[in-house]
Design a protein around this motif. Structure first.
Motif, PDB file in Angstrom:
ATOM      1  N   MET A  60       3.419 -30.847  -3.661  1.00  0.00           N
ATOM      2  CA  MET A  60       4.198 -30.807  -2.427  1.00  0.00           C
ATOM      3  C   MET A  60       3.551 -29.994  -1.313  1.00  0.00           C
ATOM      4  SD  MET A  60       6.813 -32.648  -3.263  1.00  0.00           S
ATOM      5  CE  MET A  60       8.053 -32.315  -2.009  1.00  0.00           C
ATOM      6  N   GLY A  61       2.504 -29.226  -1.654  1.00  0.00           N
ATOM      7  CA  GLY A  61       1.908 -28.364  -0.648  1.00  0.00           C
ATOM      8  C   GLY A  61       2.748 -27.110  -0.444  1.00  0.00           C
ATOM      9  N   ILE A  62       2.580 -26.460   0.702  1.00  0.00           N
ATOM     10  CA  ILE A  62       3.322 -25.216   0.946  1.00  0.00           C
ATOM     11  C   ILE A  62       4.354 -25.380   2.058  1.00  0.00           C
ATOM     12  CG2 ILE A  62       1.463 -23.780   0.076  1.00  0.00           C
ATOM     13  CD1 ILE A  62       0.638 -23.173   2.916  1.00  0.00           C
ATOM     14  N   ALA A  63       4.401 -26.551   2.681  1.00  0.00           N
ATOM     15  CA  ALA A  63       5.428 -26.879   3.676  1.00  0.00           C
ATOM     16  C   ALA A  63       5.587 -28.389   3.674  1.00  0.00           C
ATOM     17  CB  ALA A  63       5.055 -26.378   5.068  1.00  0.00           C
ATOM     18  N   ALA A  64       6.694 -28.873   4.210  1.00  0.00           N
ATOM     19  CA  ALA A  64       7.008 -30.306   4.144  1.00  0.00           C
ATOM     20  C   ALA A  64       6.195 -31.140   5.131  1.00  0.00           C
ATOM     21  CB  ALA A  64       8.501 -30.522   4.392  1.00  0.00           C
ATOM     22  N   THR A  65       5.425 -30.476   6.005  1.00  0.00           N
ATOM     23  CA  THR A  65       4.611 -31.209   6.982  1.00  0.00           C
ATOM     24  C   THR A  65       3.364 -30.427   7.328  1.00  0.00           C
ATOM     25  OG1 THR A  65       4.540 -32.115   9.237  1.00  0.00           O
ATOM     26  CG2 THR A  65       5.937 -30.207   8.893  1.00  0.00           C
ATOM     27  N   ILE A  66       2.346 -31.141   7.732  1.00  0.00           N
ATOM     28  CA  ILE A  66       1.129 -30.520   8.254  1.00  0.00           C
ATOM     29  C   ILE A  66       1.367 -29.990   9.662  1.00  0.00           C
ATOM     30  CG2 ILE A  66       0.166 -32.608   9.331  1.00  0.00           C
ATOM     31  CD1 ILE A  66      -1.882 -30.082   7.274  1.00  0.00           C
ATOM     32  N   MET A  67       2.490 -30.378  10.283  1.00  0.00           N
ATOM     33  CA  MET A  67       2.754 -30.013  11.672  1.00  0.00           C
ATOM     34  C   MET A  67       3.441 -28.659  11.826  1.00  0.00           C
ATOM     35  SD  MET A  67       1.203 -32.493  12.801  1.00  0.00           S
ATOM     36  CE  MET A  67       1.252 -31.859  14.466  1.00  0.00           C
ATOM     37  N   ASP A  68       3.707 -27.970  10.725  1.00  0.00           N
ATOM     38  CA  ASP A  68       4.211 -26.597  10.794  1.00  0.00           C
ATOM     39  C   ASP A  68       3.018 -25.655  10.892  1.00  0.00           C
ATOM     40  OD1 ASP A  68       5.616 -24.176  10.430  1.00  0.00           O
ATOM     41  OD2 ASP A  68       7.057 -25.141   9.111  1.00  0.00           O
ATOM     42  N   TYR A  69       3.260 -24.438  11.374  1.00  0.00           N
ATOM     43  CA  TYR A  69       2.250 -23.387  11.280  1.00  0.00           C
ATOM     44  C   TYR A  69       2.443 -22.678   9.949  1.00  0.00           C
ATOM     45  CZ  TYR A  69       0.364 -23.459  16.061  1.00  0.00           C
ATOM     46  OH  TYR A  69      -0.282 -23.793  17.222  1.00  0.00           O
ATOM     47  N   ALA A  70       2.099 -23.348   8.889  1.00  0.00           N
ATOM     48  CA  ALA A  70       2.161 -22.769   7.547  1.00  0.00           C
ATOM     49  C   ALA A  70       0.774 -22.944   6.965  1.00  0.00           C
ATOM     50  CB  ALA A  70       3.219 -23.488   6.716  1.00  0.00           C
ATOM     51  N   ARG A  71      -0.111 -22.014   7.260  1.00  0.00           N
ATOM     52  CA  ARG A  71      -1.528 -22.236   6.969  1.00  0.00           C
ATOM     53  C   ARG A  71      -1.879 -21.937   5.511  1.00  0.00           C
ATOM     54  NH1 ARG A  71      -3.230 -22.150  12.625  1.00  0.00           N
ATOM     55  NH2 ARG A  71      -1.733 -20.885  13.757  1.00  0.00           N
ATOM     56  N   TYR A  72      -1.306 -20.813   4.985  1.00  0.00           N
ATOM     57  CA  TYR A  72      -1.692 -20.376   3.644  1.00  0.00           C
ATOM     58  C   TYR A  72      -0.479 -19.965   2.818  1.00  0.00           C
ATOM     59  CZ  TYR A  72      -6.376 -20.165   5.621  1.00  0.00           C
ATOM     60  OH  TYR A  72      -7.548 -20.497   6.231  1.00  0.00           O
ATOM     61  N   ASN A  73      -0.654 -20.033   1.527  1.00  0.00           N
ATOM     62  CA  ASN A  73       0.380 -19.602   0.589  1.00  0.00           C
ATOM     63  C   ASN A  73       0.211 -18.102   0.342  1.00  0.00           C
ATOM     64  OD1 ASN A  73       2.140 -19.112  -1.507  1.00  0.00           O
ATOM     65  ND2 ASN A  73       1.500 -20.875  -2.728  1.00  0.00           N
ATOM     66  N   TYR A  74       0.937 -17.286   1.102  1.00  0.00           N
ATOM     67  CA  TYR A  74       0.859 -15.835   0.934  1.00  0.00           C
ATOM     68  C   TYR A  74       1.914 -15.322  -0.043  1.00  0.00           C
ATOM     69  CZ  TYR A  74       4.638 -15.908   4.456  1.00  0.00           C
ATOM     70  OH  TYR A  74       5.809 -16.148   5.152  1.00  0.00           O
ATOM     71  N   ILE A  75       2.710 -16.228  -0.614  1.00  0.00           N
ATOM     72  CA  ILE A  75       3.773 -15.839  -1.539  1.00  0.00           C
ATOM     73  C   ILE A  75       3.261 -15.720  -2.981  1.00  0.00           C
ATOM     74  CG2 ILE A  75       5.853 -16.765  -2.672  1.00  0.00           C
ATOM     75  CD1 ILE A  75       6.762 -17.669   0.130  1.00  0.00           C
ATOM     76  N   ALA A  76       2.346 -16.610  -3.376  1.00  0.00           N
ATOM     77  CA  ALA A  76       1.838 -16.604  -4.755  1.00  0.00           C
ATOM     78  C   ALA A  76       1.298 -15.225  -5.112  1.00  0.00           C
ATOM     79  CB  ALA A  76       0.752 -17.660  -4.912  1.00  0.00           C
ATOM     80  N   GLN A  77       1.623 -14.761  -6.317  1.00  0.00           N
ATOM     81  CA  GLN A  77       1.262 -13.418  -6.756  1.00  0.00           C
ATOM     82  C   GLN A  77       0.083 -13.446  -7.742  1.00  0.00           C
ATOM     83  OE1 GLN A  77       3.243 -10.374  -5.653  1.00  0.00           O
ATOM     84  NE2 GLN A  77       3.270 -12.039  -4.157  1.00  0.00           N
ATOM     85  N   PRO A  78      -0.594 -12.303  -7.875  1.00  0.00           N
ATOM     86  CA  PRO A  78      -1.673 -12.224  -8.867  1.00  0.00           C
ATOM     87  C   PRO A  78      -1.177 -12.674 -10.235  1.00  0.00           C
ATOM     88  CG  PRO A  78      -1.648 -10.249  -7.503  1.00  0.00           C
ATOM     89  CD  PRO A  78      -0.429 -11.040  -7.130  1.00  0.00           C
ATOM     90  N   GLY A  79      -1.929 -13.552 -10.858  1.00  0.00           N
ATOM     91  CA  GLY A  79      -1.532 -14.070 -12.167  1.00  0.00           C
ATOM     92  C   GLY A  79      -0.910 -15.455 -12.108  1.00  0.00           C
ATOM     93  N   ASP A  80      -0.393 -15.871 -10.949  1.00  0.00           N
ATOM     94  CA  ASP A  80       0.129 -17.239 -10.808  1.00  0.00           C
ATOM     95  C   ASP A  80      -1.044 -18.221 -10.921  1.00  0.00           C
ATOM     96  OD1 ASP A  80       2.606 -16.130 -10.431  1.00  0.00           O
ATOM     97  OD2 ASP A  80       2.602 -16.359  -8.254  1.00  0.00           O
TER      98      ASP A  80
END
Length: 807
Positions: free
Chosen positions: A474-494
């Motif tokens: 699914m990616g990190i947002a529902a569209t490429i047209m959002d300003y959601a560039r990177y997944n900063y939520i994933a934690q070490p070990g994921d």
């Protein structure tokens, strides 16, 4: 004899006079002939303007250049035909517009027509702000009340040999300071104290004619007392591109705009309406895609369009990047299959000169992706559309060379804690390529008609973004047209996490809604029922929601996940790991502090963004665009519980001193001073966002809807008690908190003394809270704290006294 003599005398007197008369008449005839010949010789001929020295460029109009004097040969059958005149900045001086203007930026777009009047050719601007059916009587009134301005009047120099075209000199038009095609609006002229256009340093660089457009490149030089750069020159030089494009006579059928699906749009006021007022009509901007086989298309088969959307890569693109740019365009082909088209969009490498000597990136028939050698860190996806129908005619996406540096830095800062391959200044080529591919896809989306959809990143649950299975699909947002560039939520070990954005389900939905042909519909109005149905089928699924209101915390830029407090908590955990390791990932590797300094500055910016995502909840109002047939309200205040939670988080992560940001190992190596001021400016950004008149008024209004909402008084009281929490204890106040506390008092003073707030509850609330703070500080100033804290409290009391009782 006498008779003969008399006759002789008569002849003698008669013949000379007749002879003289004949001579006189002959002389007059000769004079007339000479005058006629002279007059004929003075009438300008085609050959007087198109000589052996002239170079001629064939195209929409013939363009003749004789010693840098440019003439258009305008066919008479083009009089009255509508054309689009687009003014764009081609090259700019450093700092123009404060860094918010880029090469390629559009300055003006206007419909123009060429008309013959007496011995002139007029270039007139035609407006589509007001329209009416030309078969109705009101059409005359619309014309009478919307007189078209004359942009320029040209003298007719001569006609061509068969009188089918006229020649006009356009040199003066393109070298004069004409506001409608100027690169400097009034605001810039005032800002940079522009005195005049210097004609001696302004000239036409080139004029090229193509089958459907004429491209003019001008160099404008202005005298300016305070130019944005090179101040000692008192000069601003800008290179401008004027595109004149003939508009299609066969107009595309427009599609009615709907605010529930994101599309750029055009609008006008239609006086043909049967309603009791003029109707505002608004249509989406999109390319014209017509299936080759309409019957197969209507049966649900994938069909190629008659004319696909093709982008040509700039020949100057570095070889190692070409495949990623091409992929960024080609990725949209799968999306268009959702709308019933196959091979609808593609990128191509430009033909060689041997393959097509006439090919040019300036030709409106060819859309392009330009690679610009510039230090600008940006990419843009502009397009040119027909203001009558919204049809996109051409697009030139621009990629600036240094933009990848921004993505490398953000990749390291936002994902480095959980993503080992990001912990370097030399990001792996494939990962940099993937970032570039997605930036190009984002800009292509704009060029297809799609604006930003900042609500799309709110569609996914926060913890789903820690799942490899979910993010890979699914990616990190529902569209490429959002300003959601990177997944900063994933934690070490994921594990198996996708860290970089990608095209999503909303993109398929929006392209289908905007581009799918609707069988049997002959007018835009006949399509609306079907378009509404497509929206209402998805209305309750956040994946297909469009939003971007500034007051809506679910539509913020750069955020991901549907819970900002939770998302920013994860983000802060990661950022603390990055901050601790930043020297070892940068200066320890390069043996200099340049990258460390740059990345530390950007790290502070990332921290500020995470904080901003949370502060947006306070006083926030969700916007759910819908029609009355749908359930629920359009506007809904953020719950009191969520706002209180956000305030607690802000005190802990923003207003309390963040020691982890004040790393001596970094600060002592990159800057000699300014530490406290820098932190205060970031804290003030959040403080001023909360103590903002508009936000406070929205919170006061929210009480009218629901008295149990989080109120303006609740918010300011919580802010006061948190920021001045030291006054409740025998506790010293550090320098960062002292600065913040003073700043809050000053900001409250501005709110109290603003004339705009005098008739509002804002002044009452602020005055009451300042009086409460005055009591709080009066008690605290006598406690056993260090001297600077006592001085600070006394200073705060003096400030409050002056605010409450101004002289």
């Amino acid at each position: 004899m006498k008779k003969l003599l008399l006759f002789s005398m008569i002849l003698a007197f008669t013949f000379p006079s007749e002879m003289n008369a004949q001579k006189k008449k002959s002389k007059e005839n000769n004079t007339e002939e000479t005058a006629t010949k002279s007059q004929k010789s003075k009438t300008p001929k085609y050959a007087d303007f198109v000589t052996k020295k002239t170079t001629t460029d064939e195209g929409l109009f013939k363009v003749h250049n004789t010693d840098n004097k440019f003439m258009y040969e305008i066919p008479k059958n083009y009089f009255g035909k509508e054309m689009l005149l687009v003014t764009r900045i081609k090259d700019i001086p450093a700092g123009l517009g404060g860094g918010y203007v880029n090469a390629g930026s559009k300055i003006n777009t206007q419909v123009v027509v060429w008309e013959e009047f007496q011995n002139k050719i007029l270039l007139k601007v035609k407006s589509y702000n007001a329209v009416a059916n030309d078969s109705l009587p009101i059409y005359k009134s619309v014309k009478a009340n919307n007189l078209e301005p004359i942009l320029f009047a040209f003298d007719i120099a001569t006609q061509n040999q068969d009188s089918t075209a006229v020649l006009v000199d356009v040199t003066k038009f393109f070298t004069s300071d004409i506001q409608a095609i100027s690169p400097l609006p009034d605001s810039y002229r005032k800002r940079y104290k522009v005195k005049r256009l210097d004609a001696s340093r302004s000239f036409i660089n080139s004029i090229k004619s193509y089958p459907e457009n004429i491209e003019v490149v001008q160099d404008f030089t202005f005298d300016a007392a305070e130019p944005p750069s090179n101040s000692s020159t008192n000069t601003i030089t800008i290179r401008v591109n004027q595109s004149m494009i003939v508009l299609p006579e066969d107009k595309m059928m427009p599609r009615v705009y709907d605010e529930r699906v994101g599309y750029f749009s055009i609008k006008n006021v239609d006086y043909s309406s049967e309603a009791l007022k003029a109707d505002e009509k608004r249509y989406i901007r999109r390319w014209r895609l017509e299936p080759k086989d309409i019957n197969a298309y209507n049966r649900g088969e994938l069909v190629e369009p008659i004319k696909p959307i093709v982008y040509y890569l700039d020949p100057g693109t570095p070889d190692k990047l070409k495949k990623y740019i091409k992929q960024g365009v080609d990725d949209w082909a799968k999306v268009f299959e959702t709308a019933g088209f196959k091979n609808a969009i593609m990128a191509k490498y430009p033909p060689t000169e041997e393959e097509d000597p006439e090919f040019s990136m300036e030709d409106v028939r060819y859309s392009s992706i330009r690679y610009v050698a510039s230090t600008t860190r940006n990419a843009t996806g502009p397009s040119v559309s027909d203001p009558r129908t919204g049809e996109i005619l051409e697009s030139d996406i621009i990629w600036y060379h240094n933009h990848l540096r921004s993505y490398r830095n953000r990749y390291l800062l936002e994902t480095g804690a959980a993503n080992p391959s990001a912990r370097t200044l030399d990001t792996p080529a494939e990962e940099i390529g993937e970032m570039m591919r997605m930036v190009i896809s984002h800009e292509v989306g704009h060029a297809l008609g799609l604006p930003h959809n900042m609500a799309a990143s709110y569609a996914y649950p926060v913890d789903s973004l820690r799942s490899g299975k979910f993010t890979q699909k699914m990616g990190i947002a529902a569209t490429i047209m959002d300003y959601a560039r990177y997944n900063y939520i994933a934690q070490p070990g994921d594990e198996n996490i996708r860290f970089i954005r990608q095209l999503g389900p909303y993109d398929h939905y929006a392209i289908n809604w905007g581009y799918r042909k609707i069988p049997l519909a002959k007018t835009p109005e006949q399509e609306v029922k079907t378009l509404d149905k497509w929206i209402e089928e998805k209305a309750d699924d956040p994946i297909y929601r469009f939003g971007g209101a500034r007051f809506d915390p679910s539509a913020q830029t750069e955020g991901i996940g549907n819970d900002q407090v939770k998302a920013s908590t994860y983000g802060m955990k990661n950022l603390k790991i990055v901050a601790e390791n930043l020297p070892s990932w940068t200066s320890d590797q390069t043996n200099n502090y340049e990258d460390l300094s740059e990345l530390y500055g950007e790290l502070l910016g990332v921290w500020s963004r995470y904080v901003g995502h949370v502060s947006g909840n306070i006083g926030g109002v969700y916007e759910f665009n819908k029609k009355p047939v749908q359930n629920g309200m359009v506007y809904e205040a953020v719950s009191k519980k969520k706002q209180k939670e956000a305030m607690v988080w802000l005190h802990k992560n923003a207003f309390e001193t963040q020691d982890w940001l004040i790393n001596p190992e970094i600060l002592a190596n990159i800057n000699e001073n300014g530490y406290t001021e820098r932190i205060l400016s970031l804290q003030n950004r959040q403080l001023y966002t909360l103590l903002n008149s508009n936000k406070l008024e929205m919170m006061i209004d929210a009480e009218v809807i629901d008295a149990n909402n989080y109120t303006a008084l609740d918010m300011i009281r919580d802010l006061r008690t948190g920021i001045f929490s030291e006054t409740n204890y025998t506790k010293n106040v550090d320098v960062f908190r002292r600065n913040l506390q003073k700043s809050m008092i000053n900001r409250m003073g501005i709110l109290l003394n603003s004339k705009d707030n005098q008739n509002s509850d804002i002044s009452s609330i602020v005055r009451g809270e300042l009086e409460a703070l005055n009591f709080q500080l009066t008690v605290a100033k006598n406690r056993g704290v260090n001297r600077i804290t006592k001085y600070h409290y006394r200073d705060c009391l003096a400030n409050i006294k002056e605010i409450l009782n101004p002289k």
